[in-house]
Design a protein around this motif. Sequence first.
Motif, PDB file in Angstrom:
ATOM      1  N   PHE A   4     -87.384  -9.840 -70.520  1.00  0.00           N
ATOM      2  CA  PHE A   4     -85.670  -9.206 -70.224  1.00  0.00           C
ATOM      3  C   PHE A   4     -86.295  -8.969 -68.535  1.00  0.00           C
ATOM      4  O   PHE A   4     -86.184  -8.628 -68.171  1.00  0.00           O
ATOM      5  CB  PHE A   4     -85.596  -8.241 -71.313  1.00  0.00           C
ATOM      6  N   LYS A   5     -87.612  -8.329 -69.083  1.00  0.00           N
ATOM      7  CA  LYS A   5     -88.323  -7.815 -66.975  1.00  0.00           C
ATOM      8  C   LYS A   5     -88.015  -8.932 -66.249  1.00  0.00           C
ATOM      9  O   LYS A   5     -87.916  -9.128 -65.243  1.00  0.00           O
ATOM     10  CB  LYS A   5     -89.440  -7.093 -67.213  1.00  0.00           C
ATOM     11  N   SER A   6     -88.293  -9.986 -66.804  1.00  0.00           N
ATOM     12  CA  SER A   6     -88.459 -11.475 -65.874  1.00  0.00           C
ATOM     13  C   SER A   6     -86.792 -11.774 -65.402  1.00  0.00           C
ATOM     14  O   SER A   6     -86.939 -11.942 -64.875  1.00  0.00           O
ATOM     15  CB  SER A   6     -89.329 -12.469 -66.289  1.00  0.00           C
ATOM     16  N   ILE A   7     -85.701 -11.776 -66.117  1.00  0.00           N
ATOM     17  CA  ILE A   7     -84.560 -11.538 -66.315  1.00  0.00           C
ATOM     18  C   ILE A   7     -83.975 -10.811 -65.221  1.00  0.00           C
ATOM     19  O   ILE A   7     -83.497 -11.610 -63.868  1.00  0.00           O
ATOM     20  CB  ILE A   7     -83.906 -12.257 -67.520  1.00  0.00           C
ATOM     21  N   ASN A   8     -84.733  -9.621 -65.440  1.00  0.00           N
ATOM     22  CA  ASN A   8     -83.736  -9.087 -63.866  1.00  0.00           C
ATOM     23  C   ASN A   8     -84.683  -9.336 -62.733  1.00  0.00           C
ATOM     24  O   ASN A   8     -83.932  -8.846 -61.829  1.00  0.00           O
ATOM     25  CB  ASN A   8     -84.136  -7.321 -64.793  1.00  0.00           C
ATOM     26  N   ASP A   9     -85.630  -9.473 -63.251  1.00  0.00           N
ATOM     27  CA  ASP A   9     -86.450  -9.381 -61.227  1.00  0.00           C
ATOM     28  C   ASP A   9     -86.049 -10.536 -61.367  1.00  0.00           C
ATOM     29  O   ASP A   9     -85.479 -11.102 -59.515  1.00  0.00           O
ATOM     30  CB  ASP A   9     -87.859  -9.930 -61.448  1.00  0.00           C
ATOM     31  N   LEU A  10     -85.412 -11.847 -61.722  1.00  0.00           N
ATOM     32  CA  LEU A  10     -84.596 -12.898 -61.099  1.00  0.00           C
ATOM     33  C   LEU A  10     -83.340 -12.429 -60.646  1.00  0.00           C
ATOM     34  O   LEU A  10     -83.202 -13.252 -59.909  1.00  0.00           O
ATOM     35  CB  LEU A  10     -84.808 -14.463 -62.404  1.00  0.00           C
ATOM     36  N   ASN A  11     -82.221 -11.808 -61.198  1.00  0.00           N
ATOM     37  CA  ASN A  11     -81.165 -11.025 -61.099  1.00  0.00           C
ATOM     38  C   ASN A  11     -81.232 -10.789 -59.312  1.00  0.00           C
ATOM     39  O   ASN A  11     -80.787 -11.072 -58.726  1.00  0.00           O
ATOM     40  CB  ASN A  11     -80.503 -10.682 -61.623  1.00  0.00           C
ATOM     41  N   LYS A  12     -82.544  -9.456 -59.815  1.00  0.00           N
ATOM     42  CA  LYS A  12     -82.931  -8.814 -58.259  1.00  0.00           C
ATOM     43  C   LYS A  12     -82.299 -10.076 -57.105  1.00  0.00           C
ATOM     44  O   LYS A  12     -82.408  -9.868 -56.152  1.00  0.00           O
ATOM     45  CB  LYS A  12     -82.963  -8.288 -58.276  1.00  0.00           C
ATOM     46  N   GLN A  13     -83.355 -10.976 -57.370  1.00  0.00           N
ATOM     47  CA  GLN A  13     -83.707 -12.106 -55.736  1.00  0.00           C
ATOM     48  C   GLN A  13     -82.859 -12.480 -55.816  1.00  0.00           C
ATOM     49  O   GLN A  13     -83.012 -13.146 -54.598  1.00  0.00           O
ATOM     50  CB  GLN A  13     -84.967 -13.045 -56.903  1.00  0.00           C
ATOM     51  N   ALA A  14     -81.872 -13.415 -56.882  1.00  0.00           N
ATOM     52  CA  ALA A  14     -80.340 -13.544 -57.031  1.00  0.00           C
ATOM     53  C   ALA A  14     -79.397 -13.326 -55.511  1.00  0.00           C
ATOM     54  O   ALA A  14     -79.771 -13.537 -54.660  1.00  0.00           O
ATOM     55  CB  ALA A  14     -79.875 -14.367 -57.606  1.00  0.00           C
ATOM     56  N   LYS A  15     -79.415 -12.275 -55.970  1.00  0.00           N
ATOM     57  CA  LYS A  15     -78.447 -10.919 -55.674  1.00  0.00           C
ATOM     58  C   LYS A  15     -79.174 -10.799 -53.878  1.00  0.00           C
ATOM     59  O   LYS A  15     -78.589 -10.959 -52.847  1.00  0.00           O
ATOM     60  CB  LYS A  15     -78.362  -9.328 -55.585  1.00  0.00           C
ATOM     61  N   GLU A  16     -80.020 -10.849 -53.375  1.00  0.00           N
ATOM     62  CA  GLU A  16     -81.303 -10.979 -52.540  1.00  0.00           C
ATOM     63  C   GLU A  16     -80.779 -11.914 -51.620  1.00  0.00           C
ATOM     64  O   GLU A  16     -80.661 -12.028 -50.646  1.00  0.00           O
ATOM     65  CB  GLU A  16     -82.696 -10.366 -52.523  1.00  0.00           C
ATOM     66  N   ILE A  17     -81.252 -13.237 -52.103  1.00  0.00           N
ATOM     67  CA  ILE A  17     -80.819 -14.506 -51.242  1.00  0.00           C
ATOM     68  C   ILE A  17     -79.064 -14.749 -50.765  1.00  0.00           C
ATOM     69  O   ILE A  17     -79.565 -15.155 -49.796  1.00  0.00           O
ATOM     70  CB  ILE A  17     -81.073 -15.969 -52.324  1.00  0.00           C
ATOM     71  N   SER A  18     -78.516 -14.407 -52.009  1.00  0.00           N
ATOM     72  CA  SER A  18     -76.448 -14.034 -52.570  1.00  0.00           C
ATOM     73  C   SER A  18     -76.267 -13.632 -50.915  1.00  0.00           C
ATOM     74  O   SER A  18     -75.126 -13.472 -50.267  1.00  0.00           O
ATOM     75  CB  SER A  18     -76.304 -13.662 -53.104  1.00  0.00           C
ATOM     76  N   LYS A  19     -76.604 -11.847 -50.219  1.00  0.00           N
ATOM     77  CA  LYS A  19     -76.502 -11.334 -49.472  1.00  0.00           C
ATOM     78  C   LYS A  19     -76.190 -11.224 -47.989  1.00  0.00           C
ATOM     79  O   LYS A  19     -75.467 -11.769 -46.834  1.00  0.00           O
ATOM     80  CB  LYS A  19     -76.234  -9.833 -49.450  1.00  0.00           C
ATOM     81  N   ASP A  20     -77.309 -13.274 -47.668  1.00  0.00           N
ATOM     82  CA  ASP A  20     -77.574 -13.033 -46.476  1.00  0.00           C
ATOM     83  C   ASP A  20     -77.102 -14.825 -46.382  1.00  0.00           C
ATOM     84  O   ASP A  20     -76.628 -15.768 -45.366  1.00  0.00           O
ATOM     85  CB  ASP A  20     -78.920 -13.681 -46.019  1.00  0.00           C
ATOM     86  N   PHE A  21     -76.615 -15.439 -47.236  1.00  0.00           N
ATOM     87  CA  PHE A  21     -75.621 -16.215 -47.532  1.00  0.00           C
ATOM     88  C   PHE A  21     -74.180 -16.646 -47.162  1.00  0.00           C
ATOM     89  O   PHE A  21     -73.570 -15.583 -47.137  1.00  0.00           O
ATOM     90  CB  PHE A  21     -75.691 -17.411 -49.287  1.00  0.00           C
ATOM     91  N   ASP A  22     -74.319 -17.464 -45.307  1.00  0.00           N
ATOM     92  CA  ASP A  22     -72.520 -17.488 -44.928  1.00  0.00           C
ATOM     93  C   ASP A  22     -72.490 -18.745 -45.404  1.00  0.00           C
ATOM     94  O   ASP A  22     -72.688 -19.865 -44.797  1.00  0.00           O
ATOM     95  CB  ASP A  22     -73.117 -17.419 -43.381  1.00  0.00           C
ATOM     96  N   PRO A  23     -71.575 -19.252 -46.842  1.00  0.00           N
ATOM     97  CA  PRO A  23     -70.601 -20.347 -46.622  1.00  0.00           C
ATOM     98  C   PRO A  23     -69.766 -20.797 -45.149  1.00  0.00           C
ATOM     99  O   PRO A  23     -70.012 -22.061 -44.243  1.00  0.00           O
ATOM    100  CB  PRO A  23     -70.068 -20.335 -47.612  1.00  0.00           C
ATOM    101  N   GLY A  24     -69.400 -20.032 -44.608  1.00  0.00           N
ATOM    102  CA  GLY A  24     -68.867 -20.345 -42.913  1.00  0.00           C
ATOM    103  C   GLY A  24     -70.125 -20.709 -42.352  1.00  0.00           C
ATOM    104  O   GLY A  24     -69.611 -22.395 -41.696  1.00  0.00           O
TER     105      GLY A  24
END
Length: 135
Positions: A4-24
């Motif tokens: 569950f800690k690994s899943i939580n870490d992956l979730n944090k990494q995904a949010k970090e990546i998503s905030k810089d993603f610009d579809p436009g």
Amino acid sequence: MGFFKSINDLNKQAKEISKDFDPGAQMKNAMGQMAAANEMMAQQTQAANLALTGKDATGSIVNVAQTGAMVNFQPTLAIELTVFPEGGVPYPLTVTQVVEQVYLAKAVAGQQVKLKVDPADPTIGWIDWAGSLAL
């Protein structure tokens, strides 16, 4: 608990990546690349037509510069030439063309090449690298 800690870490990494993603911006970049690909396809079609219908000429390479573009690991070069049309006055011409690796040794200043020039517009030309080997 480690799973569950690994899943939580992956979730944090995904949010970090998503905030810089610009579809436009991604779409704008893709549209630019598609326009460049369409332009290259138009140039290839024009070269194929010139190979069949172009007027024969010879040329002397004056200068060669890399454009930075590659097609199937073959460089695209901007080649400045002096064209010597049959029965005509020599004139300058710049050709941007993909040059296969086997012909790169021929793509240097001072070399003579065979050309096909558009009869309707002599400022458009195509270098016949295979035919130039005999010069």
